[in-house]
Design a protein around this motif. Structure first.
Motif, short mmCIF file in Angstrom:
data_model
loop_
_atom_site.label_atom_id
_atom_site.label_comp_id
_atom_site.label_asym_id
_atom_site.label_seq_id
_atom_site.Cartn_x
_atom_site.Cartn_y
_atom_site.Cartn_z
N PRO A 28 -46.06 -12.83 54.94
CA PRO A 28 -46.34 -14.08 55.66
C PRO A 28 -45.98 -15.33 54.86
CG PRO A 28 -48.22 -12.57 55.76
CD PRO A 28 -47.23 -11.95 54.84
N ASP A 29 -46.06 -15.28 53.53
CA ASP A 29 -45.76 -16.48 52.74
C ASP A 29 -44.24 -16.73 52.60
OD1 ASP A 29 -44.96 -14.54 50.97
OD2 ASP A 29 -46.37 -15.05 49.39
N LEU A 64 -35.67 -8.72 49.46
CA LEU A 64 -35.75 -9.48 48.21
C LEU A 64 -37.16 -10.02 48.06
CD1 LEU A 64 -32.40 -11.49 48.50
CD2 LEU A 64 -32.83 -9.40 47.18
N THR A 65 -37.74 -9.85 46.88
CA THR A 65 -39.07 -10.41 46.63
C THR A 65 -38.94 -11.52 45.58
OG1 THR A 65 -39.63 -8.85 44.87
CG2 THR A 65 -40.14 -8.16 47.13
N ASN A 66 -39.99 -12.33 45.46
CA ASN A 66 -39.99 -13.49 44.56
C ASN A 66 -38.92 -14.51 44.94
OD1 ASN A 66 -41.14 -14.91 42.41
ND2 ASN A 66 -39.61 -14.17 40.96
#
Ligand SMILES: CC(=O)N[C@H]1[C@@H](OP(=O)(O)OP(=O)(O)OC[C@H]2O[C@@H](n3ccc(=O)[nH]c3=O)[C@H](O)[C@@H]2O)O[C@H](CO)[C@@H](O)[C@@H]1O
Ligand SMILES: C=C(OP(=O)(O)O)C(=O)O
Length: 420
Positions: free
Chosen positions: A69-70, A41-43
């Motif tokens: 990393p974030d 999953l992104t965002n």
């Protein structure tokens, strides 16, 4: 317990980046239970509720790893080692119940703590259970837990929702994706978060028709595979910051925000004298002159969202007229009203409606957050008020708003977190 201190009276100006939607991310993370393969999953927003869902999935044996990393991309996967969702996790977050459908569908059983009521209402889960029963699960309630068993798997069914439920639609949608045969969900919820889940499940190999409508037809498949999915921007965070621009008489650009998910909110804000324009990949919000009183009723999507009701009440507190705000989804979602009244607001609650009579100005006060959106309504009131407001119990806020003091501070608000 952290508190937030605001010194009000400064018009906001600048840009705020809108994060991924909490209420889309939580069911999408639960969908990670539906496959052996990795779901990326992104965002993903960085919120307390995401940490709670991570903890819950770990309890089931499913790892949630940072893919960047974030931590804004998460890779979810692993074999289910436990089908129990314990009270200690579920009590922190009601959306924990979203593991029920995926666990029964995938592992043939689940033991999930009943979430119980919360500050906004009793919030039963009877529709989740009835739907699963119609799909062949045996349901038993015992010791505060739901035991659901379908040792031979779930089968398709037609389930007619007597009223719209976002969570029950999500649970049944996920369960039906792996059930044998066809499931039809009639009067299903149409929230953008449901459509986001449909898109992700489809990318994982599910067969779903009726995307974006109140009738979803799911043809179960034997297994789902991994996928990568970008979470939609948070429409409630967007609407909340739109109210911040409006209540301070300022102007904000809300980067990544989507107008198509906010039709009713944009229309009502327009009637109240707030301009919302889609531009440069986001929305620009500006108060034109004074704020006008506008009546509004919360409704399932595409109606005005209940998750924007508290923020809209705060806005109406400083309008030049009166507004009747009617809550039709939850029976007890006016806990912010007595706190706003302590800041000088004129509000009377009659049954499901709050009558708000605008006052020229609010005054700062110590107040207490009672739930997530109530917290943000107090932030809004504090931004507009004369003097200092200190908001207690901001752990409610941290469930659903990322870096609220940094985002508002960067746009000129005098806001800080007091850590105890
Ligand atoms: C994590 C998440 O996405 N939360 C959202 C979700 O909550 P949630 O999924 O819990 O809300 P529902 O849409 O299910 O609830 C709507 C109404 O139906 C009732 N009900 C629901 C299920 C059930 O089995 N029986 C029953 O009586 C509820 O008590 C409530 O009065 O949708 C709500 C309505 O838009 C939002 O306010 C929440 O922010
Ligand atoms: C009510 C909310 O969340 P939950 O359903 O997780 O309590 C919300 O997001 O406003």
């Amino acid at each position: 317990m952290d508190r937030i201190r605001i010194r009000g009276g400064r018009p906001l100006s600048g840009e705020i980046a809108i994060g991924g939607a909490k209420n889309a991310a939580l069911p999408l993370m639960a969908a990670g239970l539906l496959t052996d393969e990795r779901l990326v999953l992104t965002n993903v927003p960085q919120l307390a509720d995401i940490a709670t869902m991570t903890q819950l999935l770990a309890q089931h044996g499913i790892a949630v790893d940072r893919a960047t990393p974030d931590g804004r991309s998460l890779s979810i996967g692993g074999a289910i080692t436990s089908t129990e969702a314990p009270y200690d996790i579920v009590r922190k977050m009601r959306a924990s119940v979203l593991v029920l459908g995926p666990l029964v569908a995938r592992a043939g059983e689940a033991r999930v703590s009943l979430p119980g009521g919360c500050a906004i209402g009793t919030r039963p889960v009877d529709l989740h259970l009835k739907g699963l029963e119609q799909m062949g699960a045996e349901i038993r309630l015992d010791g505060g837990y739901v035991h659901a068993a379908a040792p031979r798997g779930l089968h398709g069914a037609t389930f007619v929702f007597p009223f719209v439920s976002v969570g029950a639609t999500e649970n049944l949608l996920m369960a039906a994706s792996l059930a044998e045969g066809r499931t039809v969900l009639v009067n299903a919820a149409r929230e953008p978060e449901i459509t986001d889940l449909v898109d992700c499940l489809t990318a994982m190999g599910a067969r779903i028709e009726g995307r974006g409508t109140d009738r979803l037809t799911i043809d179960g498949v034997r297994s789902l595979h991994g996928a990568t999915h970008a979470i939609i921007p948070d429409r409630i965070e967007t609407g909340s910051y739109a109210c911040a621009a409006a209540i301070t008489g300022g102007s904000l650009h809300l980067r990544h925000a989507r107008a198509d998910h906010l039709g009713a909110v944009i229309r009502i804000l327009g009637e109240a004298g707030v301009e919302v324009i889609a531009q440069d990949g986001g929305l620009t919000v500006r108060r034109l002159n004074g704020l006008h009183g506008v009546d509004v009723m919360t409704e399932p999507y595409p109606g005005f969202p209940t998750d924007m009701q508290a923020q809209f009440v705060a806005l109406m507190c400083v309008s030049d007229g009166a507004a009747m705000v009617t809550e039709s989804i939850f029976e007890n979602r006016f806990m912010h009203v007595p706190e706003l009244v302590r800041m000088g607001a004129r509000i009377n609650v009659h049954g499901a409606s709050a009558i708000v009579r605008g006052v020229p100005a609010l005054s700062g006060a110590p107040v207490m957050a009672t739930d997530l959106r109530a917290s943000l309504s107090l932030v809004l009131a504090g931004l507009a008020a004369r003097g200092e407001t200190v908001i207690n119990r901001v752990y409610h806020l941290d469930r659903g708003y990322e870096s609220v003091e940094q985002k508002l501070g960067a746009c000129g608000a005098d806001i800080e977190r007091l850590r105890d």
